[in-house]
Design a protein around this motif. Sequence first.
Motif, PDB file in Angstrom:
ATOM      1  N   GLN A 199      29.385  24.371  43.727  1.00  0.00           N
ATOM      2  CA  GLN A 199      28.395  24.307  42.647  1.00  0.00           C
ATOM      3  C   GLN A 199      26.958  24.387  43.142  1.00  0.00           C
ATOM      4  O   GLN A 199      26.099  24.963  42.467  1.00  0.00           O
ATOM      5  CB  GLN A 199      28.589  23.025  41.824  1.00  0.00           C
ATOM      6  CG  GLN A 199      27.809  23.046  40.522  1.00  0.00           C
ATOM      7  CD  GLN A 199      27.482  21.659  40.032  1.00  0.00           C
ATOM      8  OE1 GLN A 199      27.272  20.746  40.806  1.00  0.00           O
ATOM      9  NE2 GLN A 199      27.434  21.511  38.717  1.00  0.00           N
ATOM     10  N   PRO A 223      23.840  25.866  44.408  1.00  0.00           N
ATOM     11  CA  PRO A 223      23.499  27.292  44.480  1.00  0.00           C
ATOM     12  C   PRO A 223      23.423  27.846  45.902  1.00  0.00           C
ATOM     13  O   PRO A 223      23.652  29.040  46.117  1.00  0.00           O
ATOM     14  CB  PRO A 223      22.129  27.352  43.792  1.00  0.00           C
ATOM     15  CG  PRO A 223      22.135  26.210  42.847  1.00  0.00           C
ATOM     16  CD  PRO A 223      22.894  25.112  43.551  1.00  0.00           C
ATOM     17  N   TRP A 256      30.236  20.082  33.036  1.00  0.00           N
ATOM     18  CA  TRP A 256      29.255  19.143  33.555  1.00  0.00           C
ATOM     19  C   TRP A 256      28.234  18.815  32.469  1.00  0.00           C
ATOM     20  O   TRP A 256      27.933  19.633  31.601  1.00  0.00           O
ATOM     21  CB  TRP A 256      28.510  19.749  34.740  1.00  0.00           C
ATOM     22  CG  TRP A 256      29.276  19.758  36.033  1.00  0.00           C
ATOM     23  CD1 TRP A 256      29.432  18.729  36.907  1.00  0.00           C
ATOM     24  CD2 TRP A 256      29.955  20.877  36.622  1.00  0.00           C
ATOM     25  NE1 TRP A 256      30.180  19.131  38.008  1.00  0.00           N
ATOM     26  CE2 TRP A 256      30.509  20.444  37.860  1.00  0.00           C
ATOM     27  CE3 TRP A 256      30.160  22.207  36.231  1.00  0.00           C
ATOM     28  CZ2 TRP A 256      31.232  21.274  38.699  1.00  0.00           C
ATOM     29  CZ3 TRP A 256      30.895  23.048  37.059  1.00  0.00           C
ATOM     30  CH2 TRP A 256      31.422  22.582  38.269  1.00  0.00           C
ATOM     31  N   TRP A 304      22.630  31.033  36.331  1.00  0.00           N
ATOM     32  CA  TRP A 304      23.730  30.721  35.434  1.00  0.00           C
ATOM     33  C   TRP A 304      23.975  29.223  35.315  1.00  0.00           C
ATOM     34  O   TRP A 304      24.249  28.706  34.223  1.00  0.00           O
ATOM     35  CB  TRP A 304      24.999  31.444  35.868  1.00  0.00           C
ATOM     36  CG  TRP A 304      25.070  32.839  35.342  1.00  0.00           C
ATOM     37  CD1 TRP A 304      24.696  33.982  35.965  1.00  0.00           C
ATOM     38  CD2 TRP A 304      25.531  33.232  34.050  1.00  0.00           C
ATOM     39  NE1 TRP A 304      24.887  35.069  35.153  1.00  0.00           N
ATOM     40  CE2 TRP A 304      25.408  34.641  33.973  1.00  0.00           C
ATOM     41  CE3 TRP A 304      26.034  32.547  32.962  1.00  0.00           C
ATOM     42  CZ2 TRP A 304      25.768  35.353  32.829  1.00  0.00           C
ATOM     43  CZ3 TRP A 304      26.397  33.259  31.817  1.00  0.00           C
ATOM     44  CH2 TRP A 304      26.264  34.650  31.761  1.00  0.00           C
ATOM     45  N   LEU A 305      23.873  28.503  36.430  1.00  0.00           N
ATOM     46  CA  LEU A 305      24.117  27.064  36.379  1.00  0.00           C
ATOM     47  C   LEU A 305      23.079  26.336  35.534  1.00  0.00           C
ATOM     48  O   LEU A 305      23.396  25.352  34.857  1.00  0.00           O
ATOM     49  CB  LEU A 305      24.157  26.480  37.793  1.00  0.00           C
ATOM     50  CG  LEU A 305      25.489  26.648  38.524  1.00  0.00           C
ATOM     51  CD1 LEU A 305      25.381  26.179  39.958  1.00  0.00           C
ATOM     52  CD2 LEU A 305      26.606  25.881  37.799  1.00  0.00           C
ATOM     53  N   CYS A 312      33.113  25.639  32.752  1.00  0.00           N
ATOM     54  CA  CYS A 312      33.305  26.568  33.868  1.00  0.00           C
ATOM     55  C   CYS A 312      34.798  26.714  34.130  1.00  0.00           C
ATOM     56  O   CYS A 312      35.510  25.710  34.292  1.00  0.00           O
ATOM     57  CB  CYS A 312      32.614  26.055  35.132  1.00  0.00           C
ATOM     58  SG  CYS A 312      30.830  26.214  35.104  1.00  0.00           S
ATOM     59  N   LYS A 324      23.791  32.487  40.792  1.00  0.00           N
ATOM     60  CA  LYS A 324      24.429  31.197  40.520  1.00  0.00           C
ATOM     61  C   LYS A 324      23.407  30.182  40.004  1.00  0.00           C
ATOM     62  O   LYS A 324      23.695  29.432  39.064  1.00  0.00           O
ATOM     63  CB  LYS A 324      25.133  30.676  41.764  1.00  0.00           C
ATOM     64  CG  LYS A 324      25.852  29.358  41.536  1.00  0.00           C
ATOM     65  CD  LYS A 324      26.885  28.998  42.592  1.00  0.00           C
ATOM     66  CE  LYS A 324      26.414  29.174  44.011  1.00  0.00           C
ATOM     67  NZ  LYS A 324      27.340  28.493  44.959  1.00  0.00           N
ATOM     68  N   ASP A 325      22.237  30.155  40.606  1.00  0.00           N
ATOM     69  CA  ASP A 325      21.194  29.231  40.164  1.00  0.00           C
ATOM     70  C   ASP A 325      20.816  29.498  38.705  1.00  0.00           C
ATOM     71  O   ASP A 325      20.699  28.566  37.892  1.00  0.00           O
ATOM     72  CB  ASP A 325      19.973  29.382  41.068  1.00  0.00           C
ATOM     73  CG  ASP A 325      18.876  28.385  40.746  1.00  0.00           C
ATOM     74  OD1 ASP A 325      19.163  27.168  40.710  1.00  0.00           O
ATOM     75  OD2 ASP A 325      17.731  28.813  40.527  1.00  0.00           O
ATOM     76  N   MET A 373      30.869  31.362  42.349  1.00  0.00           N
ATOM     77  CA  MET A 373      31.178  29.932  42.394  1.00  0.00           C
ATOM     78  C   MET A 373      32.695  29.801  42.359  1.00  0.00           C
ATOM     79  O   MET A 373      33.297  29.489  41.343  1.00  0.00           O
ATOM     80  CB  MET A 373      30.519  29.153  41.260  1.00  0.00           C
ATOM     81  CG  MET A 373      30.615  27.642  41.456  1.00  0.00           C
ATOM     82  SD  MET A 373      29.563  26.686  40.325  1.00  0.00           S
ATOM     83  CE  MET A 373      30.619  26.610  38.877  1.00  0.00           C
ATOM     84  N   ASN A 375      24.399  16.701  35.422  1.00  0.00           N
ATOM     85  CA  ASN A 375      25.254  17.205  36.492  1.00  0.00           C
ATOM     86  C   ASN A 375      26.413  16.266  36.813  1.00  0.00           C
ATOM     87  O   ASN A 375      26.869  16.183  37.960  1.00  0.00           O
ATOM     88  CB  ASN A 375      24.438  17.486  37.760  1.00  0.00           C
ATOM     89  CG  ASN A 375      25.109  18.508  38.664  1.00  0.00           C
ATOM     90  OD1 ASN A 375      25.919  19.320  38.211  1.00  0.00           O
ATOM     91  ND2 ASN A 375      24.783  18.478  39.938  1.00  0.00           N
ATOM     92  N   HIS A 425      34.900  24.355  42.234  1.00  0.00           N
ATOM     93  CA  HIS A 425      33.936  23.351  41.767  1.00  0.00           C
ATOM     94  C   HIS A 425      33.064  22.855  42.916  1.00  0.00           C
ATOM     95  O   HIS A 425      31.926  22.446  42.710  1.00  0.00           O
ATOM     96  CB  HIS A 425      34.679  22.172  41.135  1.00  0.00           C
ATOM     97  CG  HIS A 425      35.356  21.279  42.125  1.00  0.00           C
ATOM     98  ND1 HIS A 425      36.533  21.637  42.772  1.00  0.00           N
ATOM     99  CD2 HIS A 425      35.002  20.071  42.630  1.00  0.00           C
ATOM    100  CE1 HIS A 425      36.879  20.667  43.607  1.00  0.00           C
ATOM    101  NE2 HIS A 425      35.975  19.703  43.536  1.00  0.00           N
ATOM    102  N   LEU A 441      24.548  24.040  32.634  1.00  0.00           N
ATOM    103  CA  LEU A 441      24.296  22.601  32.573  1.00  0.00           C
ATOM    104  C   LEU A 441      23.479  22.229  31.344  1.00  0.00           C
ATOM    105  O   LEU A 441      23.759  21.224  30.673  1.00  0.00           O
ATOM    106  CB  LEU A 441      23.592  22.137  33.841  1.00  0.00           C
ATOM    107  CG  LEU A 441      24.384  22.249  35.140  1.00  0.00           C
ATOM    108  CD1 LEU A 441      23.527  21.825  36.325  1.00  0.00           C
ATOM    109  CD2 LEU A 441      25.665  21.429  35.090  1.00  0.00           C
TER     110      LEU A 441
END
Length: 281
Positions: free
Chosen positions: A221, A223, A267, A243-244, A254, A240-241, A215, A271, A218, A248
């Motif tokens: 973001q 995924p 975030w 971890w996000l 981040c 990424k999915d 990522m 989101n 920004h 969140l």
Amino acid sequence: MDTLKRGNMSFTWLNGGVTHLDGGAMFGVVPKALWSKKYPVDEYNRIELRTDPIFFQKDGKNFIIDSGIGNGRLSEKQLRNYGVLEESHVDKSLSKLGLTTEDIDYCLMTHMHFDHVLGLTKKADDGELLPAFPNATIITSEVEWNEIRNPNIRSRNTYWKENWIAIEQQVKTFKDFIEVLDGVMMIHTGGHSDGHSVVKISDGKEVYVHLADIMATHAHQNPLWVMAYDDYPMTSIFAKDKWLKEILENEYWCLFYHDALYRAVKWSKENEIIDSLKRER
């Protein structure tokens, strides 16, 4: 210099230089009509990408995350092709903090592509390459360290022998994860490169995550918004999915190495940006 101070931690972005790379390559299959609404692009279809090491202190130790593009490390052709309008001045940035490159204890290398690793070495007057942070332990994943020394037909364009030969005695590797100090972890993800890792830092009050090039800004973001530069894009998407969702849900910070607009973003669970540090220009 930009500094984020929250909880018990302070992060400062050192001047590691800047590149300008093709926006299409940086956003992969995402149409320009979409990504250009989130990140500025110039008339040559290039986007500005900082290469600024992130400095922090923990338990009396001095850390940097990645190392910038160095100074005098690229040829005129490379400077032009990579859109380098400014090279590193990490030493000057550290001097403003009352430190020198000799005071760095750890270099946390998320991966060792040229735009992250060039700053680990410097040229002596006779042209010999020397360690830029002579007292630091350089930490990267075992997979990444193996590949920079034995690149394949694709990765040899970014893994150069001169970027590791001078610092090999300083390198410490790990397999799945490593806790460098209490609250400072590196976790192998793969994706952008096979050995790519993220950094997670906790101070007991706040948690800060640097997803590095899975990522890069920004604006990445989503995924599914991954680079054409990624060696294993589906791995990037899954990492990424994963971890996000954690970021969140827990409202972690981040941190960004490349982002020319934001240094750090927090975030909400919905989101929405609830706190941030924008880059001073």
